[in-house]
Scaffold this active site. Structure first.
Site, PDB file in Angstrom:
ATOM      1  CG  ASN A 110      -1.859   1.181   1.272  1.00 45.89           C
ATOM      2  OD1 ASN A 110      -2.466   1.526   0.273  1.00 45.89           O
ATOM      3  ND2 ASN A 110      -2.010   1.800   2.435  1.00 45.89           N
ATOM      4  CG  HIS A 112      -0.352   5.803   4.986  1.00 47.77           C
ATOM      5  ND1 HIS A 112      -1.728   5.787   5.113  1.00 47.77           N
ATOM      6  CD2 HIS A 112       0.110   6.584   5.990  1.00 47.77           C
ATOM      7  CE1 HIS A 112      -2.070   6.515   6.175  1.00 47.77           C
ATOM      8  NE2 HIS A 112      -0.964   7.010   6.710  1.00 47.77           N
ATOM      9  CB  SER A 139       5.269   5.107   4.175  1.00 40.25           C
ATOM     10  OG  SER A 139       5.730   6.136   5.014  1.00 40.25           O
ATOM     11  CD  GLU A 145      -3.233 -10.227   9.726  1.00 41.52           C
ATOM     12  OE1 GLU A 145      -3.407 -11.355   9.245  1.00 41.52           O
ATOM     13  OE2 GLU A 145      -2.087  -9.722   9.838  1.00 41.52           O
ATOM     14  CG  ASP A 148      -2.098   2.964   7.344  1.00 38.45           C
ATOM     15  OD1 ASP A 148      -2.252   2.359   6.266  1.00 38.45           O
ATOM     16  OD2 ASP A 148      -2.805   3.937   7.674  1.00 38.45           O
TER      17      ASP A 148
END
Length: 191
Positions: A110, A112, A139, A145, A148
């Site tokens: 991901n 972010h 980032s 889980e 971030d």
């Protein structure tokens, strides 16, 4: 003989500017990944139309009315059918379930808009300005889980300028995201 490219599935919810950056990077012969599918929880997402225009396979389904488990099962089926090996979240505004993370453990990344571990979640730019930080940034991290909370794979700093608003800072951070994400995704799939 060149090694086969890793098949990436990109999940988005909006205009797809990070998806576009990833697709454009994938067009370079030396890039170790190719975009196999662009998927969205919003059938009207502008990023889907762009991907379709580029000849990239797309998939969309609204989770409204069917619930998260059924939605994620359908999404998982679409990713598997496209032979996706790595998932890149790119402006995907849904939290993925623990079971989805488990099914793709270590293969979801991901982007972010903060320098993690600072400012997990939303409103990152306003929070950085309100805290008096001199730099913000973005980032790329592995999805776990914990929101971030996965391993940070790479970051880019962006100075906070006098007079910055959340919107002006967000625009500059987004430019940094477009440079960082393709580089880090390429490194990630090649490791």
């Amino acid at each position: 003989m060149t090694a086969p490219k890793t098949k990436v599935g990109i999940l988005l919810s909006g205009r797809g500017s990070n998806m576009i950056a990833l697709v454009e990077a994938a067009r370079e012969p030396a890039c170790p990944y190719e975009v196999a599918l662009v998927a969205s929880d919003k059938p009207e997402a502008p990023g889907l139309a762009w991907a379709t225009d580029q000849g990239i396979a797309t998939w969309s389904l609204s989770p409204k009315g069917i619930g998260k488990p059924a939605y994620e099962a359908a999404l998982n089926s679409a990713l598997r059918a496209a032979h996706v090996e790595t998932i890149a979240l790119a402006g995907y505004m849904r939290l993925v379930s623990d079971s989805f993370v488990g099914a793709w453990r270590g293969r979801i990344v991901n982007i972010h808009p903060s320098l993690l571990p600072k400012y997990k979640g939303l409103d990152t730019h306003a929070r950085a300005i309100d805290a008096g930080d001199s730099v913000a940034g973005c980032s790329v991290h592995v999805v776990t889980e914990e929101l971030d909370g996965g391993e940070v794979l790479g970051q880019a700093e962006v100075p906070i300028l006098g007079g910055d608003t959340a919107d002006t800072l967000a625009a500059r951070v987004l430019e940094a995201e477009h440079r960082l994400y393709p580089k880090i995704l390429a490194e990630f799939v090649a490791r």
